[in-house]
Scaffold this motif. Structure first.
Motif, PDB file in Angstrom:
ATOM      1  N   ARG A 215       0.871  -1.097  -0.034  1.00 35.54           N
ATOM      2  CA  ARG A 215      -0.204   0.042  -0.030  1.00 35.54           C
ATOM      3  C   ARG A 215       0.781   1.259   0.090  1.00 35.54           C
ATOM      4  NH1 ARG A 215      -5.020   0.605   1.860  1.00 35.54           N
ATOM      5  NH2 ARG A 215      -5.002  -1.412   3.181  1.00 35.54           N
ATOM      6  N   ASP A 218       2.337   1.893  -3.363  1.00 37.51           N
ATOM      7  CA  ASP A 218       0.918   2.411  -4.391  1.00 37.51           C
ATOM      8  C   ASP A 218       0.868   3.845  -3.997  1.00 37.51           C
ATOM      9  OD1 ASP A 218       0.785   0.029  -5.386  1.00 37.51           O
ATOM     10  OD2 ASP A 218      -0.804  -0.633  -4.515  1.00 37.51           O
ATOM     11  N   LEU A 219       0.908   4.252  -2.723  1.00 34.07           N
ATOM     12  CA  LEU A 219       0.387   5.631  -2.357  1.00 34.07           C
ATOM     13  C   LEU A 219       1.552   6.423  -2.590  1.00 34.07           C
ATOM     14  CD1 LEU A 219      -1.606   6.902  -0.634  1.00 34.07           C
ATOM     15  CD2 LEU A 219       0.057   6.972   1.497  1.00 34.07           C
ATOM     16  N   TYR A 221       3.475   6.080  -5.287  1.00 29.14           N
ATOM     17  CA  TYR A 221       3.165   6.429  -6.894  1.00 29.14           C
ATOM     18  C   TYR A 221       2.289   7.433  -7.056  1.00 29.14           C
ATOM     19  CZ  TYR A 221       6.044   2.784  -9.186  1.00 29.14           C
ATOM     20  OH  TYR A 221       7.253   2.072  -9.535  1.00 29.14           O
ATOM     21  N   ALA A 222       0.737   7.309  -6.242  1.00 28.96           N
ATOM     22  CA  ALA A 222      -0.061   7.985  -6.500  1.00 28.96           C
ATOM     23  C   ALA A 222       0.432   9.608  -5.859  1.00 28.96           C
ATOM     24  CB  ALA A 222      -1.487   7.577  -5.607  1.00 28.96           C
ATOM     25  N   MET A 223       1.002   9.699  -4.781  1.00 28.95           N
ATOM     26  CA  MET A 223       1.422  11.107  -4.698  1.00 28.95           C
ATOM     27  C   MET A 223       2.208  11.409  -5.564  1.00 28.95           C
ATOM     28  SD  MET A 223       2.040  10.431  -0.489  1.00 28.95           S
ATOM     29  CE  MET A 223       2.522  12.052   0.012  1.00 28.95           C
ATOM     30  N   GLU A 224       3.082  10.904  -6.112  1.00 30.98           N
ATOM     31  CA  GLU A 224       4.127  11.571  -7.205  1.00 30.98           C
ATOM     32  C   GLU A 224       3.290  11.601  -8.563  1.00 30.98           C
ATOM     33  OE1 GLU A 224       8.265  10.042  -8.676  1.00 30.98           O
ATOM     34  OE2 GLU A 224       7.537   8.806  -7.008  1.00 30.98           O
ATOM     35  N   ALA A 225       2.288  10.869  -8.962  1.00 27.78           N
ATOM     36  CA  ALA A 225       1.659  11.136  -9.958  1.00 27.78           C
ATOM     37  C   ALA A 225       0.942  12.324  -9.914  1.00 27.78           C
ATOM     38  CB  ALA A 225       0.631  10.178 -10.282  1.00 27.78           C
TER      39      ALA A 225
END
Lengths: 265, 267
Positions: A215, A218-219, A221-225
């Motif tokens: 998690r 994934d988080l 990645y989501a923050m960087e995106a």
């Protein structure tokens, strides 16, 4: 399991305390925690008790909620009281039970420390009950921001706290799912010897950690995106607004502290 | 106009001896809806992460609006222009409430607070989540979480949105909601949509399909005439949507569609 612990829980509302700036509330509680340990007279504690009642009426938190939350603390309070009553041997003997003698100073110290503990938990609980976790982290971020000059990462610490708080319910839900899955496959977390229970606990912790790490990746990645790049150049949606309530609270708390210092023996 | 261009694109994981993507040369045009399909391990998700610089190519390049994703100065712009919605709706929720989560990307981009408030209003209405703005993530359904994630990206006003298997963990209702949203984003708002999916019925909603196999784009077809594509899709082991299975079977047995109707509905 933790439903009786009120520290850390937030109860939404529209009371005077709910509307206060979280920075003022944190500062007030920190000040009260220091003052609690300086008070050493019955008059001082009587005044503190009156303040606690006044703050209760300003909080809008139902009494049964506080009673339920304070109940687990009583065990600790009673233990602390008896430790002082048994082992402090100063002043006159008040009474004896068998081989145990209870001294005046022991009883006094026991009562003082118990009252300090109760008041400490009470005020801290009211802080978290009337302040949402996100407001608390925002306030801490702003309070720590002067330390950024000394390379203290105030923003990152606040972001970590906010993410940790955001994931508490998710992790609890996940733990429950794993418990059910393991129970369905024969694991028993409530029966057996200590060793068996520890083994069952490991079978809970390992998947929980594995999922938490996945998690976290994934988080990240989501923050960087979404362009997360630390605190630099960032704007904020939430604004903390210092109002008349906050100034009034600070003035009253400071006056309260001065009076308590006068009442010191 | 090409909004994203792949030039001899290659990617290899550090721990692996084999390339996951092998010399891809393609263009994605503004306003189109592209679906990328293929088996697990074919390189779909790796490719999706290269579109907005989350991973960097080990060979060749990805150009977004003419800028290479490897250029440090362009990276923030690229991440604003190419938004990503991930597979697990739970894992991409950063903030404690929907409103804060929508604001997260805008805060990172330094958008002024007043503008943020306007955009939150606007995008939450657009994806129909105004009524859950105050809610915490664990109280939301999967579809609501994905719509919140979409709102968070829309607030950054991107030109491209990449959906990396974003419907795979949702129930049928949640899936339908997200597909409708994707359709509106492309057809009404003119956004370029890139959708990574295992579901052919989703791929058939798009304009173009890339079929990936072992790190290569084996097929690049339009969805203008789906029946022509069914044979190779079936040969690749992809489960066809039911109506196409029925169509294929009827054709194979030379059953007339009208006869089929009579068989189903009775005389």
């Amino acid at each position: 399991m933790f439903e009786n612990v009120i520290i850390g829980q937030y109860l939404p509302g529209r009371s005077f305390l709910h509307h206060m700036d979280p920075r003022a509330k944190i500062a007030a509680v920190l000040f009260l925690i220091i003052v609690i340990f300086l008070v050493n007279s019955w008059n001082g504690y009587a005044l503190f008790g009156a303040a606690a009642i006044a703050v209760y009426f300003l909080s809008g938190v139902p009494f049964r909620y506080i009673r339920k939350g304070m109940f687990p603390v009583f065990i600790l309070v009673i233990l602390t009281f008896f430790l002082h009553a048994f082992f402090t041997r100063e002043g006159d003997i008040l009474f004896s039970v068998g081989v145990f003698s209870f001294y005046e100073e022991g009883i006094r110290q026991g009562l003082f420390i118990s009252l300090r503990l109760l008041l400490l938990v009470y005020f801290t609980s009211l802080l978290t009950l009337t302040t949402s976790p996100i407001d608390l982290t925002d306030a801490l971020e702003q309070m720590f921001s002067p330390l950024e000059r000394f390379k203290f990462p105030a923003y990152d610490v606040a972001m970590m706290m906010s993410i940790a708080i955001r994931f508490i319910p998710t992790l609890l839900q996940e733990t429950e799912k794993i418990i059910k899955a393991q129970t369905a496959r024969g694991a028993d977390f409530n029966k057996g010897s200590m060793r068996d229970r520890m083994q069952a606990f490991v079978s809970l912790l390992v998947p929980l950690f594995v999922r938490a790490f996945r998690r976290a990746e994934d988080l990240a990645y989501a923050m960087e995106a979404r362009g997360y790049n630390g605190g630099e150049g960032r704007t904020k949606l939430r604004l903390l607004v210092w109002g008349w309530r906050d100034t009034l609270c600070c003035v009253l708390i400071a006056a309260f502290g001065v009076v308590l210092l006068f009442l010191r023996q | 106009m090409a909004i994203i261009e792949l030039r001899d694109l290659e990617y290899q994981y550090e721990e692996s001896d084999e390339k996951v993507l092998k010399g891809l040369n393609k263009k994605i045009h503004q306003g189109e809806w592209l679906s990328i399909i293929g088996a697990n391990g074919s390189g779909k998700s790796t490719l999706s992460r290269l579109f907005n610089g989350l991973s960097q190519p080990t060979g060749g390049s990805v150009l977004v609006l003419g800028k290479k994703t490897t250029e440090e100065d362009s990276l923030q712009m690229i991440r604003r222009e190419v938004g990503m919605v991930f597979q697990n709706p739970e894992h991409q929720f950063v903030a404690p409430t929907v409103r804060d989560d929508i604001a997260f990307g805008m805060e990172n981009a330094g958008v002024p607070r007043e503008v943020m408030l306007e955009r939150i209003d606007e995008v939450s209405r657009w994806v129909n989540i105004e009524h859950i703005l105050h809610m915490e993530p664990h109280r939301l359904s999967g579809g609501q979480k994905q719509r919140a994630a979409i709102a968070g990206i829309l607030a950054l006003r991107p030109q491209v949105m990449v959906f990396d298997e974003s419907t795979s963990m949702l129930d049928p209702n949640g899936r339908k909601e997200i597909l409708e949203t994707m359709n509106r984003l492309c057809r009404e708002s003119g956004l370029t949509i890139i959708s990574i999916t295992h579901y052919l019925e989703e791929a058939f909603m798009s304009d173009r399909i890339w079929f990936m196999k072992a790190g290569r784009i084996e097929k690049d077809v339009t969805t203008a005439n789906i029946p022509d594509q069914l044979e190779w899709m079936e040969a690749e082991g992809m489960p066809l949507p039911y109506k196409y299975q029925l169509y294929r079977e009827a054709k194979k047995r030379r059953i007339d569609i009208r006869t089929l109707r009579t068989m189903v509905e009775g005389e």
